[in-house]
Design an enzyme around this catalytic site. Structure first.
Site, PDB file in Angstrom:
ATOM      1  N   GLU A  55       1.388  -1.638  -0.341  1.00 44.54           N
ATOM      2  CA  GLU A  55      -0.252   0.472  -0.566  1.00 44.54           C
ATOM      3  C   GLU A  55       0.939   1.298   0.056  1.00 44.54           C
ATOM      4  O   GLU A  55       0.368   2.555  -0.972  1.00 44.54           O
ATOM      5  CB  GLU A  55      -0.684  -0.145   1.514  1.00 44.54           C
ATOM      6  N   HIS A 112      -4.709  -6.500 -11.339  1.00 46.46           N
ATOM      7  CA  HIS A 112      -4.378  -7.237  -9.839  1.00 46.46           C
ATOM      8  C   HIS A 112      -4.284  -9.000 -10.688  1.00 46.46           C
ATOM      9  O   HIS A 112      -4.237  -9.615 -10.069  1.00 46.46           O
ATOM     10  CB  HIS A 112      -5.346  -7.858  -8.945  1.00 46.46           C
TER      11      HIS A 112
HETATM   12 ZN   LIG Z   1      -2.369  -2.625  -5.133  1.00 47.73          ZN
END
Ligand SMILES: [Zn+2]
Ligand SMILES: [Zn+2]
Lengths: 109, 399
Positions: free
Chosen positions: B175, B276
């Protein structure tokens, strides 16, 4: 009334099982639950007001953001169909949250 | 939130800042051009680049070597509602709070800061000492962690599928890494550039964990988010850089969708265009290069990746092939690296189908024009389930 909840993004990873749309149809609910759904949709003001611009669904501060969840809720009442875009980058009202909770509780994956 | 009456299209997934910059009532061609180049709204970035350029090399040097790099962490709690920033509960220098999520976030951000500082001499997210802010206990049973452009946000998980998201150091690093990647590259979070953005965060996250555990590349598990999936879930992590597609296969979560080769590249609108999903391809290339070279991954291959994003040559619309060529070229300019690392990197990208197989002794990178992925996606989708010729007006975005 038919409500479809679709997760366009499932957050920090993509889970195909969680991205599958789930549906709640008031015909399949008990009369009491169908009534509750009716009230939740009313409270969330899904059918009130004019169509909105989807670009209002986030904020400029979203620049550079990542891993946020994105959901689309489609509400069908007769021929009237409305879509609600939700994202972690924009706050949602308590009424929308209540409707979401109902859908999640009453739908099967 | 917004309500509208339309058929879903690309407009449903485009970030607002891109949507807003697409001209009102823009023609199909204009809209495609905007999506394709993603060159819209670059004002902020060019201003920042110009400011950086205005600083002399000597000044820049001083800024890096300058005052000691010190971290400034503040951890907030959202008290299980969806609110930001929430209430500050632990600030820099304060002792443990006793709240496990608060303390994991505090420590994880500390390790992440230290990694960037000690290994890459980077002073926080923006290399200028930016304070690190995180909010934990976000939402009720919220099963995710995200970067909102300014802070890191962690949920507690639902306890059935997911544990709390602060449990994994690499996810905290991932993050915070989004902030670093945004600062250096502005890689747009869509399609291939978005998958590269994801890939880079996985690289930083994994390297931070390996560095913290002092693991060599053959000792590391190369998993992202090990420990995050709750007991009973069939899976070991969110992703595997070593073997993309093998991290989970569960009746509820589904099966890990990550490809490890360009042959299996997935074209989709979901997940911001598969950010992703397709990140598995560069992830595996990184793993292959790092294990081929051996030793600590942050010392050589990780360093090449960092020097690559520092080079200012990764642009907001850079795609796999272009990025791969940049890493190959950067290898020779990276301290401690040379032809051996360069060859390992080129072979790794070839192994995953991003670059051509290199003939022996060829060490020079060939830069090719990257493919125009988003335009093709747009075409494909318009003809598909969402598409009709009037979608650009019927979805309300043209008003
Ligand atoms: Zn990410
Ligand atoms: Zn939509």
């Amino acid at each position: 009334m038919r409500i479809t909840l679709e997760r366009l993004s499932t957050g920090a990873a993509f889970f195909p099982g969680l991205a599958k749309p789930v549906v709640v149809d008031s015909k399949a609910l008990s009369p009491a639950a169908a009534m509750e759904l009716e009230k939740l949709v009313e409270a969330a003001k899904i059918f009130d007001g004019p169509d909105a611009d989807p670009s209002a669904a986030g904020r400029p501060s979203a620049r550079g953001a990542a891993d946020y969840e994105q959901k689309i809720v489609t509400v069908e009442r007769g021929d009237d169909v409305r879509t609600v875009h939700l994202s972690d980058l924009a706050s949602k009202s308590a009424d929308i949250q209540a409707l979401l909770n109902f859908v999640e509780k009453n739908s099967k994956r | 939130m917004c309500t509208c009456r339309h058929r879903h299209s690309i407009f449903c997934v485009l970030p607002p800042y891109i949507l807003k910059s697409i001209q009102k009532n823009g023609s199909k061609e204009q809209v495609e051009a905007a999506i394709n180049t993603l060159s819209v709204d670059s004002t902020f970035r060019s201003v920042r680049l110009n400011l950086t350029a205005a600083v002399s090399p000597a000044q820049r040097e001083r800024r890096v070597l300058g005052p000691a790099q010190s971290k400034q962490r503040t951890i907030y709690t959202a008290d299980n509602v969806e609110t930001l920033p929430g209430k500050a509960v632990r600030t820099e220098g304060a002792g443990p709070s006793g709240d496990v999520a608060v303390d994991e976030a505090y420590d994880g951000l500390g390790h992440t800061f230290d990694f960037f500082s000690e290994i890459f001499d980077r002073n926080s997210i923006d290399d200028e000492g930016m304070p690190l802010n995180a909010t934990v206990h976000y939402g009720p049973r919220y099963s995710n962690a995200f970067w909102n452009g300014q802070r890191m946000v962690f949920g507690d998980g639902d306890g059935e599928l997911f544990n709390r998201f602060t449990i994994a150091l690499d996810v905290i690093g991932h993050e915070l890494g989004h902030g670093v990647t945004e600062d250096e590259t502005g890689l747009v979070y869509l399609f291939q550039s978005g998958a590269l953005n994801e890939h880079l965060s996985d690289v930083w996250g994994s390297l931070i964990k390996q560095w913290y555990l002092r693991q060599t590349s053959d000792q590391a598990d190369w998993l992202i988010g090990a420990g995050l999936l709750a007991d009973g879930v069939k899976g070991q992590a969110l992703r595997s850089m070593k073997k993309p597609g093998s991290a989970f296969d569960d009746p509820v979560l589904g099966r890990d969708p990550q490809p490890g080769h360009m042959d299996d590249y997935e074209e989709t609108y979901a997940d911001n265009g598969g950010v992703h999903i397709n990140s598995g391809i560069p992830n595996r290339a990184f793993y292959l290069a790092a294990t081929s070279v051996g030793g600590y991954a942050w010392e050589k291959i990780g360093r090449v990746w960092y020097e690559t994003i520092r080079s200012k040559r990764v642009k907001q619309d850079t795609k796999f092939k272009e990025f791969a060529n940049l890493t190959v070229a950067t290898a020779l300019r990276t301290p401690g690296c040379g032809p051996i690392e360069q060859k390992a990197i080129a072979e790794a990208w070839a192994e995953v189908g991003v670059l051509e197989k290199v003939a022996p002794k060829t060490t020079r990178a060939v830069t090719t024009r990257s493919s125009r992925q988003p335009a093709r996606m747009f075409e494909a989708q318009r003809g598909g389930r969402d598409g009709d010729a009037s979608s650009s007006t019927s979805n309300g975005s043209g008003r």
